[in-house]
Design a protein around this motif. Structure first.
Motif, PDB file in Angstrom:
ATOM      1  N   MET A   1      -5.894   1.008  -3.359  1.00 36.76           N
ATOM      2  CA  MET A   1      -5.518   2.132  -2.534  1.00 36.76           C
ATOM      3  C   MET A   1      -4.136   2.623  -2.967  1.00 36.76           C
ATOM      4  SD  MET A   1      -5.445   2.246   1.531  1.00 36.76           S
ATOM      5  CE  MET A   1      -4.512   3.431   2.393  1.00 36.76           C
ATOM      6  N   THR A   3      -0.732   5.253  -2.120  1.00 34.67           N
ATOM      7  CA  THR A   3      -0.030   5.967  -1.046  1.00 34.67           C
ATOM      8  C   THR A   3       0.860   7.043  -1.654  1.00 34.67           C
ATOM      9  OG1 THR A   3       1.770   4.370  -1.058  1.00 34.67           O
ATOM     10  CG2 THR A   3       0.004   3.976   0.510  1.00 34.67           C
ATOM     11  N   LYS A   5       3.999   9.647  -0.553  1.00 33.62           N
ATOM     12  CA  LYS A   5       4.987  10.013   0.467  1.00 33.62           C
ATOM     13  C   LYS A   5       5.043  11.516   0.695  1.00 33.62           C
ATOM     14  CE  LYS A   5       8.016   6.078  -0.336  1.00 33.62           C
ATOM     15  NZ  LYS A   5       9.316   5.650  -0.832  1.00 33.62           N
ATOM     16  N   SER A  39      -3.730   1.126  -7.308  1.00 32.27           N
ATOM     17  CA  SER A  39      -2.905   0.831  -6.138  1.00 32.27           C
ATOM     18  C   SER A  39      -1.464   1.187  -6.507  1.00 32.27           C
ATOM     19  CB  SER A  39      -3.020  -0.637  -5.742  1.00 32.27           C
ATOM     20  OG  SER A  39      -2.672  -1.471  -6.806  1.00 32.27           O
ATOM     21  N   ASN A  41       2.236   3.353  -5.453  1.00 33.99           N
ATOM     22  CA  ASN A  41       3.091   3.971  -4.447  1.00 33.99           C
ATOM     23  C   ASN A  41       3.753   5.170  -5.107  1.00 33.99           C
ATOM     24  OD1 ASN A  41       2.694   2.185  -2.237  1.00 33.99           O
ATOM     25  ND2 ASN A  41       3.890   0.666  -3.339  1.00 33.99           N
TER      26      ASN A  41
END
Length: 160
Positions: A1, A3, A5, A39, A41
């Motif tokens: 997964m 993410t 911002k 995965s 960020n």
């Protein structure tokens, strides 16, 4: 997964490039098909959709393919079916399902150097050129041989 911002949609490729270079965690968004498998960020995800890179154009001496053109577009576009013995269309027609081909973008696939795609092999066999914002226009072969450097792939060119 993964993410994210922030998602940004700058109005120019210069603005996109400056945002990309501002922070290590900033990335360009393509179709995001392969991003979904990772995965990561991501600080700022940069959407190039305001740059009108989703077109295939018939120019006098060459065909221009924008970075946001999908594999589905490559597969079905009459210009690519008619030219180069249809090799570009054929190179993508059997990639998973049509839903997948309708989100995978040319720019993301080429810039990421996905060697498992027949599409790259087809482009190499046709002596294709690409356009990068910082590095300029170069052969796909030279691009694939160089080490990774942050940049923005905007177009692919194939002489007729």
């Amino acid at each position: 997964m993964f993410t994210i911002k922030r998602i940004l949609q700058p109005n120019s490729i210069n603005e996109d490039y400056n945002t990309l270079m501002y922070k290590k965690g900033n990335v360009i968004l393509g179709g995001c098909a392969f991003l979904r498998l990772s995965s990561k960020n991501i600080d700022a995800a940069i959407d190039l959709s305001k740059l009108e890179l989703e077109k295939i154009k018939d120019q006098v001496d060459y065909i221009e393919v924008g970075a946001y053109v999908t594999f589905g577009d490559l597969e079905t576009h009459p210009l690519l079916i008619r030219n180069f013995n249809g090799i570009i269309s054929k190179a993508v027609e059997n990639i998973i399902e049509i839903q997948f081909r309708n989100i995978v973008t040319v720019g993301a696939s080429v810039f990421s150097k996905y060697s498992f795609l027949d599409f790259l092999t087809a482009l190499l066999s046709l002596n294709t050129e690409i356009e990068l914002y910082k590095a300029g226009r170069t052969s796909l072969k030279k691009f694939l041989e160089r080490s990774y450097e942050k940049d923005i792939l905007s177009k692919i060119y194939k002489e007729k």
